[in-house]
Write an enzyme that holds these catalytic residues in place. Structure first.
Site, mmCIF file in Angstrom:
data_model
loop_
_atom_site.group_PDB
_atom_site.id
_atom_site.type_symbol
_atom_site.label_atom_id
_atom_site.label_comp_id
_atom_site.label_asym_id
_atom_site.label_seq_id
_atom_site.Cartn_x
_atom_site.Cartn_y
_atom_site.Cartn_z
ATOM 1 C CG ASP A 12 -1.757 -1.313 1.522
ATOM 2 O OD1 ASP A 12 -2.504 -1.607 -0.255
ATOM 3 O OD2 ASP A 12 -1.944 -1.881 2.721
ATOM 4 C CD GLU A 13 4.686 -0.156 0.149
ATOM 5 O OE1 GLU A 13 3.931 -0.398 -1.277
ATOM 6 O OE2 GLU A 13 5.320 -0.973 0.007
ATOM 7 C CE LYS A 15 3.337 -2.268 -4.619
ATOM 8 N NZ LYS A 15 2.902 -2.236 -2.968
ATOM 9 N N GLY A 39 -3.630 -4.374 -4.404
ATOM 10 C CA GLY A 39 -5.035 -3.921 -4.243
ATOM 11 C C GLY A 39 -4.462 -2.455 -5.315
ATOM 12 C CG HIS A 40 -1.536 -2.469 -7.772
ATOM 13 N ND1 HIS A 40 -0.836 -3.142 -8.777
ATOM 14 C CD2 HIS A 40 -1.090 -2.700 -6.545
ATOM 15 C CE1 HIS A 40 0.392 -3.305 -8.128
ATOM 16 N NE2 HIS A 40 -0.189 -2.786 -6.675
ATOM 17 C CB THR A 41 -6.043 2.571 -6.146
ATOM 18 O OG1 THR A 41 -6.112 2.034 -5.197
ATOM 19 C CG2 THR A 41 -7.475 3.781 -6.347
ATOM 20 C CB THR A 127 -6.211 -10.753 1.352
ATOM 21 O OG1 THR A 127 -5.082 -11.626 0.678
ATOM 22 C CG2 THR A 127 -5.224 -9.529 1.035
ATOM 23 C CD GLN A 232 0.939 -8.943 -2.149
ATOM 24 O OE1 GLN A 232 2.063 -10.263 -2.801
ATOM 25 N NE2 GLN A 232 0.095 -8.862 -2.741
ATOM 26 C CB THR A 314 -9.537 -6.801 3.257
ATOM 27 O OG1 THR A 314 -9.071 -5.806 3.942
ATOM 28 C CG2 THR A 314 -9.289 -7.639 3.162
ATOM 29 C CG HIS A 344 -0.148 8.811 0.498
ATOM 30 N ND1 HIS A 344 0.182 7.858 -1.166
ATOM 31 C CD2 HIS A 344 -1.181 7.742 1.035
ATOM 32 C CE1 HIS A 344 -0.736 7.223 -1.228
ATOM 33 N NE2 HIS A 344 -1.918 7.058 0.185
ATOM 34 N N GLY A 429 5.353 12.186 -4.635
ATOM 35 C CA GLY A 429 3.355 11.997 -4.544
ATOM 36 C C GLY A 429 3.008 13.097 -3.521
ATOM 37 N N GLY A 431 -0.266 13.730 -4.204
ATOM 38 C CA GLY A 431 -1.737 13.719 -4.078
ATOM 39 C C GLY A 431 -2.532 12.716 -4.812
HETATM 40 P P1 IMP Z 1 -1.815 -13.169 1.610
HETATM 41 O O1 IMP Z 1 -0.648 -12.686 0.989
HETATM 42 O O2 IMP Z 1 -3.503 -13.258 1.694
HETATM 43 O O3 IMP Z 1 -1.419 -14.381 2.217
HETATM 44 O O4 IMP Z 1 -2.050 -12.237 3.224
HETATM 45 C C1 IMP Z 1 -0.582 -12.248 3.957
HETATM 46 C C2 IMP Z 1 -0.370 -10.929 4.891
HETATM 47 O O5 IMP Z 1 0.067 -10.210 3.666
HETATM 48 C C3 IMP Z 1 -1.491 -10.392 5.712
HETATM 49 O O6 IMP Z 1 -1.445 -9.311 6.718
HETATM 50 C C4 IMP Z 1 -1.907 -9.389 4.308
HETATM 51 O O7 IMP Z 1 -2.839 -8.784 5.232
HETATM 52 C C5 IMP Z 1 -0.780 -9.402 3.773
HETATM 53 N N1 IMP Z 1 -0.964 -8.739 2.093
HETATM 54 C C6 IMP Z 1 -1.060 -9.099 1.447
HETATM 55 N N2 IMP Z 1 -1.586 -8.328 0.378
HETATM 56 C C7 IMP Z 1 -1.243 -7.137 0.518
HETATM 57 C C8 IMP Z 1 -1.215 -5.700 0.153
HETATM 58 O O8 IMP Z 1 -1.346 -6.287 -1.487
HETATM 59 N N3 IMP Z 1 -1.040 -4.617 0.711
HETATM 60 C C9 IMP Z 1 -1.033 -4.321 1.780
HETATM 61 N N4 IMP Z 1 -1.009 -5.755 2.869
HETATM 62 C C10 IMP Z 1 -0.960 -6.988 1.946
#
Ligand code: IMP
Length: 445
Positions: A12-13, A15, A39-41, A127, A232, A314, A344, A429, A431
């Site tokens: 969530d940096e 990317k 989760g890429h926005t 997730t 990630q 999530t 940010h 960044g 904004g």
């Molecule tokens: P998994 O990848 O669903 O197995 O989750 C393992 C860990 O990685 C958990 O703490 C998730 O919250 C974290 N995680 C997985 N994908 C992301 C992401 O895209 N952003 C932030 N945390 C993530």
């Protein structure tokens, strides 16, 4: 050339925005690990696109490739492609034949394992997308690959071998039968086989399956520019993160080679850009020495709301903390960042002062990088440095005027990070939109 984008923290940096920003110069954007846990926005012309599997570059008409290091849920893949088509785009997405497929039982197993761990407060906070169980099957040599979907006989053999084992595992871990739990379809060979044949039809119809290494190498030979999009972040890396509170793949740059089939020398001749958020956030469990909690709850809520720190996949509120420099020094070494993007910065505007975890105290010693075990990391007490805050500013105006238009205190913050990481800030960044980024250098140029 290649430009590899790597999250320097806990995901969530921002990317997706950077891939979008620099992706203009790229012809192909490939992911090398992870699956629909990302989760890429991307915001384009005021339109927001949220993607969890498809490389975000496809929003701008680039070819998107899911490399062999990815785990692919075909349902998510098709849903995302269909959603983009409904919005008038024509996404060109390829999937490695060597990539492993997330099947319905993987998601069920992800959930049940988390529930079992919750009894002893040991859950990871995954997730729930079936990522871990799919990588487990890959390493256990019992996975189903995209290439297997396309061969009905091989597929049948694979499923007949693996599915009963997965059903047994489910029943042992959950203490119930699949029938009692109402998940028998997820463990039914015939049903799974039929679903997989449907996936295969769609993959064939859209001509998606490729040998990723050959495909990407050919595009490089043709003189095309390639962006490798890590998902990630470094501290979620299965080897270099804080195990076991990690994902099951390697977001760090070394895997950009393994997860695509390009050689490390090809990746190493390009640039590796670390993506850093100006503070820290974490989804899920695990230590976080610079976390804002207790007396700092109000400040955490402020930053969480200003930064929209709620999970893209999530919707969970993210934990928030100050920038953690030992974590960033570790990330810079592991991936060999040639430069970084600091995102940010606007979120911190308006604070009187801010803090940075410059180092830790561990066993009465000052340490500048992350210890190797999570237990030791949890014992680390941050040594903070305090910085002057800066006023709110007009992000678009500052971005168009350039770096020097940033308030002096904000520049001091950026330059501190540059000097500690011994790497230049290629962009800052201020904004969420593309026009709200101060670009100092484009790694493709
Ligand atoms: P998994 O990848 O669903 O197995 O989750 C393992 C860990 O990685 C958990 O703490 C998730 O919250 C974290 N995680 C997985 N994908 C992301 C992401 O895209 N952003 C932030 N945390 C993530």
């Amino acid at each position: 050339m290649t430009v590899t984008i790597v999250g320097a923290q806990l995901g969530d940096e921002g990317k997706g925005g950077v891939v979008d920003l620099y992706g203009d110069a790229a012809d192909v954007v490939a992911r090398y690990q992870g699956g629909d846990n990302a989760g890429h926005t991307v915001v384009v012309g005021g339109e927001e696109y949220k993607l969890s599997l498809v490389p975000s570059g496809v929003v701008r008409g680039k070819t998107g490739v899911l490399g062999n290091g990815c785990v692919v849920n075909p349902e998510t893949l098709f849903d995302e492609i269909d959603a983009l088509r409904e919005r008038g785009l024509d996404p060109d997405v390829r999937v490695a034949r060597r990539a492993h497929v997330i099947l319905p039982y993987h998601r069920v197993l992800d959930g049940v394992e988390e529930e079992a761990k919750a009894d002893s407060d040991a859950e990871i906070g995954t997730t729930g997308r079936g990522i871990g169980p799919t990588y487990e099957d890959k390493v256990g040599r019992r996975g189903v690959r995209v290439g297997d979907l396309l061969d009905a006989d091989v597929l049948r053999d694979r499923l007949e071998y693996v599915v009963p084992k997965k059903r047994d595992l489910y029943e042992v871990v959950s203490g119930t039968t699949v029938e009692e739990a109402g998940v028998e379809s997820e463990f039914d060979v015939d049903e799974l086989y039929d679903h997989c044949l449907e996936y295969a039809d769609r993959i064939r119809a859209d001509d998606m399956a490729v040998n990723a290494g050959d495909f990407l190498a050919d595009r490089i030979d043709d003189g095309e520019e390639l962006m490798l999009e890590g998902a990630q972040g470094t501290s979620l890396d299965i080897d270099h993160g804080n195990y076991p509170y990690v994902t099951s793949s390697n977001p760090t740059a070394g895997y950009a080679a393994t997860g695509t089939g390009l050689g490390p020398t090809t990746i190493g001749q390009g640039e590796v850009v670390g993506i850093v958020k100006a503070y820290l956030s974490r989804v899920g469990s695990g230590p976080m020495p610079t976390e804002l909690d207790g007396d700092d709850d109000d400040l955490a809520t402020y930053i969480r709301d200003e930064g929209g720190e709620y999970g893209t996949v999530t919707g969970r509120p993210r934990r928030v903390g100050w920038l953690d420099m030992p974590m960033l020094r570790h990330a810079t070494r592991v991936s060999g960042f040639t430069g970084f993007v600091l995102n940010h910065l606007d979120v911190l505007a308006g604070l009187d002062e801010l803090r940075v975890g410059h180092a830790y105290t561990l066993d009465d010693e000052e340490v500048l990088t992350m210890p190797a075990t999570t237990e030791q990391w949890a014992d680390c007490e941050p040594i903070f440095r305090t910085f002057d805050g800066w006023e709110e500013f007009d992000s678009e105006a500052v971005a168009s005027q350039g770096y020097d238009a940033l308030p002096a205190a904000a520049r001091e913050y950026v330059e501190y990070v540059e000097s500690e990481l011994d790497a230049p800030a290629y962009a800052v960044g201020v904004g969420p939109g593309r026009e709200e980024t101060i670009v100092r250098h484009n790694p493709f140029e």
